[in-house]
Write an enzyme that holds these catalytic residues in place. Sequence first.
Site, short mmCIF file in Angstrom:
data_model
loop_
_atom_site.label_atom_id
_atom_site.label_comp_id
_atom_site.label_asym_id
_atom_site.label_seq_id
_atom_site.Cartn_x
_atom_site.Cartn_y
_atom_site.Cartn_z
CE LYS A 116 27.09 33.67 -6.79
NZ LYS A 116 28.00 34.65 -7.40
CG HIS A 218 21.12 38.28 0.19
ND1 HIS A 218 20.18 37.33 0.55
CD2 HIS A 218 20.44 39.28 -0.42
CE1 HIS A 218 18.99 37.75 0.16
NE2 HIS A 218 19.11 38.93 -0.41
NE ARG A 274 35.51 34.92 -3.21
CZ ARG A 274 34.80 34.90 -2.09
NH1 ARG A 274 35.39 34.62 -0.94
NH2 ARG A 274 33.50 35.15 -2.11
#
Length: 614
Positions: A116, A218, A274
């Site tokens: 990230k 999350h 993905r």
Amino acid sequence: MISTLLVANRGEIACRIFRTCGELGIRTVAVHSDADENALHARVADTAVRLPGTAPADTYLRGDLIVKAAVAAGADAVHPGYGFLSENADFARAVLDAGLVWIGPPPQAIEAMASKTRAKQLLGLAPLGDVTADDLPVLVKAAAGGGGRGMRIVRRLDDLPAALEGARAEAASAFGDGEVFVEPYVENGRHVEVQVLADTHGTVWALGTRDCSLQRRHQKVIEEAPAPGLTDELIQELYDTAVRAARAVGYVGAGTVEFLVADDKAHFLEMNTRLQVEHPVTEAVFDIDLVALQLRVAEGHALEIDSPRARGHAMEARLYAEDPARDWAPQTGTLHRLTAPEGIRLDTGYTDGDDIGIHYDPMLAKAVAHAPTRAEALRKLAGALERTVVHGPTTNRDLLIRSLRHKEFTTARMDTGFYDRHLPELTDPTPDPLTPLAAALADAHGRSRFAGWRNVPSQPQIKRYLMAGEEHEARYRHTRGGGLTADGVRVVHAGATLVVLEVDGVRRKFEVAAYGDQVYVGSTSLTALPRFPDPTAQHAAGSLLAPMPGTVVRVAEGVTVGAPVRAGEPLLWLEAMKMQHKISAPATGTLTALHATPGQQVQVGALLAVVQET
């Protein structure tokens, strides 16, 4: 042309991919751990290959073993599903080096977006450096993987070191990569994402938006498409950024670009290279099969220049084996029954009689509804979940129903803090007072006609049950004719599986199923209590019992027998289903016993520690 496909995954996503393969005439190969030897995905595939071991690191994260399995089974392609190795560039290379077709983007595209931090840099963004009090609140986030693992919200600077340590440990366990970074935490933001699909001929589709704001830890719980309430300008900005991210890395196949949206501004989060768990809502809205399109793209076919048009609204709810009222603790045990009404899509990797273990994600199924409007899709999904029967471990089914009907959600005013604000009211048990009576009458039906009849009519039969954490008592009488009566209620019918009661002229039906001492009235779970409880089964006051089966990963520094502790102070951490769960002191006092050691495996209800209150 692909003729045989191995799915390097398990559970629901493996079964979902196999379903499309069956429709296309493609043979299927499953891989399974020892714990999954009898799992549904291993049973429905044409061929199955064992990966010795139980933990993900020994099985579904062993790319070398999976490639060997594909070659040995005669597969010519590998689909990674989601999670595990789905975003691992080295695994993609190993598949390609073995001469197999990789159902996913090129390894270099995975590599560019897998971290990230690197993804942000690619789009001209960067994580925070040295964090100061002015930066708070911040979010500690795993650089690799997803699913909410390795994430911590930090609101006090003193909590940052512990958050970094916990996030690193969880990320390393889940993804084999302990790298984490820190970024600003956007309060009251909405989680919005764009589905992209790209071919090898330069075409990139932006297949609408999805809102995934309802999350716990999350990790998404309810998703929908399209994301409601966005302006046309913001939608176009999201599309442009998503397509730009895909083109920047030469993307091929299905992927998702994720954002936090607040005050009509989009904040880039990451690109998942993905298929997403929530892909069915996009399939429903665009009337497509994303897995089939992934396979076509991998075979070299070109997409149409124009993407398909959207129609209607779709809503998805994830059914988890967990207890939301107890800090989302994952649950284990036998899934006796799982059925959903017709008219919705149910993707699952389980069937009746399967065991829900401790090693993997606790998601049981995804329920998906599609309708012309958002309001109709909401009503359809909530109603279907209400009629869904789940007999087995505790689930979040009731939470899902209440969430879908909550005014903040029905009016599309939700954000990622929804459960932080509303969890207590959404998990407040409101059991039907007639439920214990229905269970007792069904149980009484199976006995001898005169087993409970008494010559003294003032003395009723009494049956006690544990329901929603509280003890309930049901009273009824046997009649001379072999029937059953109860005060204030007319017993219309009492059978072993169906009880019909009438109160104030209104008839109600109760479906009953029993598995030993566990009784289900509809989807409400009750435990039949013994007539004479065992007094030795009680634990001392202040006992800390394991809320789930799992592994003790660490004990807090300074926590020793005789040490003073404060209420809410973390004492130890359990790992179950790849998530770490904090076990805290129930009261302020002295730790008088500690039975947990790092590495120890414990079962639910095991005594971990005792705190004597002062």
